[in-house]
Design an enzyme around this catalytic site. Structure first.
Site, PDB file in Angstrom:
ATOM      1  N   LYS A 206      18.638 -31.865 -15.204  1.00 40.41           N
ATOM      2  CA  LYS A 206      19.936 -31.250 -15.474  1.00 40.41           C
ATOM      3  C   LYS A 206      21.028 -31.924 -14.653  1.00 40.41           C
ATOM      4  O   LYS A 206      20.799 -32.302 -13.495  1.00 40.41           O
ATOM      5  CB  LYS A 206      19.847 -29.753 -15.157  1.00 40.41           C
ATOM      6  CG  LYS A 206      21.058 -28.920 -15.526  1.00 40.41           C
ATOM      7  CD  LYS A 206      20.761 -27.450 -15.235  1.00 40.41           C
ATOM      8  CE  LYS A 206      21.964 -26.557 -15.477  1.00 40.41           C
ATOM      9  NZ  LYS A 206      21.667 -25.139 -15.175  1.00 40.41           N
TER      10      LYS A 206
ATOM     11  N   SER B  91      23.456 -22.167 -18.453  1.00 41.05           N
ATOM     12  CA  SER B  91      24.034 -23.499 -18.341  1.00 41.05           C
ATOM     13  C   SER B  91      23.048 -24.639 -18.551  1.00 41.05           C
ATOM     14  O   SER B  91      23.445 -25.805 -18.553  1.00 41.05           O
ATOM     15  CB  SER B  91      24.698 -23.645 -16.967  1.00 41.05           C
ATOM     16  OG  SER B  91      23.742 -23.546 -15.926  1.00 41.05           O
TER      17      SER B  91
ATOM     18  N   SER C 127      20.354 -19.088 -16.069  1.00 41.90           N
ATOM     19  CA  SER C 127      20.634 -20.359 -16.733  1.00 41.90           C
ATOM     20  C   SER C 127      19.410 -21.136 -17.187  1.00 41.90           C
ATOM     21  O   SER C 127      19.529 -22.091 -17.942  1.00 41.90           O
ATOM     22  CB  SER C 127      21.475 -21.259 -15.813  1.00 41.90           C
ATOM     23  OG  SER C 127      22.785 -20.773 -15.717  1.00 41.90           O
TER      24      SER C 127
END
Length: 464
Positions: free
Chosen positions: A85, A160, A184
């Protein structure tokens, strides 16, 4: 699950790859080629990647292929393709956090979980897209644009970790490394039919990372298409005690599970509840006891009173020495920044008091139950370019209406896991299991039991 190398190579899990590498039936280079080909096919459709490092991945896969040829792999993840990520530092690649303020940031060192994965021989395909400062529940940023759900490209994969789950669900990478500060990992995993693991606080040590935007809440954890891959990832990133994750290999004992269908009567999509009710029934069929109970009122208090303070003051802290912030932030993040600047120290003190009351309430819950079951999200995926669903089950909601089930876990440092629970029409639905502190391995064990009982099918998006 058998090792079927006749399947497309990008569909094989880490356990299957390890078995095929061991016999010489496959090589990490061949598997990398399949993943890069798949990436090139799906990236224009879902926009999941923030950057791709084909050269670096090929160098790592070449070294891994030679280690397997010599019978000297570094770990069970040696040669396994994965993504990272874009708020986790990976040496030499951009780490832009979805923000124009960080668009030139290129760290020279790995964040420590990445360093452990690199030392274990993992092959990094690149970085996955995030919303600005990873503070929104969908994935769109001024740098990468909108990320889309591979099950329906008109819809969001959530956030996210939206880029992480979109890539993984579409067949790009076998594992994805993400962060979870308020749900997330778990909510996006639920929106895309994946397993997502949020470790307990300090279970995955972190050093050499970005500034904390959600202090005391955010952890790093893995996402996978198959539950049996999660213990392999945690054995690498989850601390240094030998054998600490072997407990996850054992079938779990009969458990007492509290099932929260709502938080203080907040709305939940009927299709989501139907899939969660079916999951509760399946857990009963596995020998566990599931009891529908009311969630403590302290969870709603945290969602309404504490989360807005904690999340926005964290952003204000990160931006305190950023003179260009006013010009470079999107309107949504600028509004969050303004809120964070406006809170007083006494407001933060009160938010911390709410968290302490929440901790005591959850201690009572876990004195009577081993786990808690909830939906991952109160809503099915919504349009990809919208920050949140404005209506859930015919009731208007605010920007966190879809996220009511997850952030309390971060506030109290507990481990939690998203399990795929089938589909509502063509869209995946996930359920969340929450354990008390120290229950990380128990959750992984139940995830294995869930997968082995047919709790999820090896399904793939219908395109391309």
């Amino acid at each position: 699950m058998s090792t079927d190398t006749r399947a497309p190579l990008w569909q094989l899990d880490a356990c299957a790859l390890g078995a095929a590498y061991r016999t010489g039936a496959l090589t990490p280079l061949a598997v990398l080629d399949a993943h890069l080909e798949r990436l090139n096919m799906v990236q224009p459709l879902i926009n999941a990647m923030a950057c791709v490092d084909a050269d670096g991945a090929r160098h790592a896969a070449t070294a891994s292929t030679e280690r397997w040829r010599q019978g000297r792999p570094l770990s069970a993840l040696d040669g396994v393709p994965m993504t990272v990520k874009d708020n986790i530092q990976l040496a030499g690649l951009p780490c832009r956090w979805g923000s124009r303020l960080w668009q030139d940031h290129r760290p020279a060192v790995d964040e420590s979980p990445v360093a452990r994965l690199r030392a274990a021989g993992a092959v990094f395909l690149g970085k996955t897209a995030v919303p600005e400062f990873t503070l929104q529940g969908y994935t769109d940023s001024p740098l990468t644009g909108v990320t889309r759900n591979p099950w329906d490209a008109a819809l969001t994969p959530g956030g996210s970790s939206g880029g992480a789950v979109a890539a993984l669900a579409a067949g790009v990478g076998v594992l994805a490394l993400g962060t979870d500060g308020g749900g997330s990992i778990r909510r996006p995993a639920g929106h895309t039919g994946l397993y997502g693991f949020k470790p307990g606080w300090n279970v995955v040590p972190r050093e050499q990372g970005l500034p904390e935007v959600l202090p005391g809440l955010e952890v790093i954890g893995p996402m996978a298409r198959h539950a049996r891959d999660l213990p392999l990832a945690m054995a690498v990133i989850g601390g240094t005690v030998p054998g600490a994750w072997r407990a996850a290999e054992a079938a779990s004992q009969p458990l007492r599970i509290a099932y929260w269908r709502h938080i203080a009567g907040s709305p939940v999509d009927a299709d989501v509840l139907a899939r969660c009710d079916a999951a509760a029934q399946q857990l009963c069929e596995l020998g566990h006891t599931v009891e529908v109970t009311e969630a403590p009122a302290d969870i709603q208090a945290f969602n309404q009173q504490a989360w807005p303070v904690i999340s926005t003051t964290g952003l204000a802290h990160v931006l305190r020495d950023a003179p260009r912030a006013a010009d470079e932030l999107s309107p949504a993040l600028a509004a969050m920044w303004a809120c964070g600047e406006a809170w007083r120290a006494t407001d933060l003190f009160e938010a911390q008091a709410v968290v302490r009351r929440l901790e005591r309430a959850l201690e009572k819950v876990f004195s009577a139950h081993d786990l808690v079951l909830t939906p991952c999200s109160a809503a099915l995926p919504w349009p990809a370019d919208e920050s949140h669903p404005p209506v859930i089950d015919a009731q208007p909601v605010d920007g966190r209406g879809h996220a009511v089930f997850t952030a309390f876990v971060n506030a109290t440092g507990l481990p939690a896991m998203a399990l795929p629970a089938g589909r509502a029409g063509h869209l995946p639905v996930g359920v969340q299991l929450v354990a008390p502190a120290g229950g990380d391995a128990l959750l992984l064990a139940l995830g294995l039991q869930w997968e082995q009982s047919g709790g999820s099918a090896n399904e793939w998006p219908l395109w391309p």
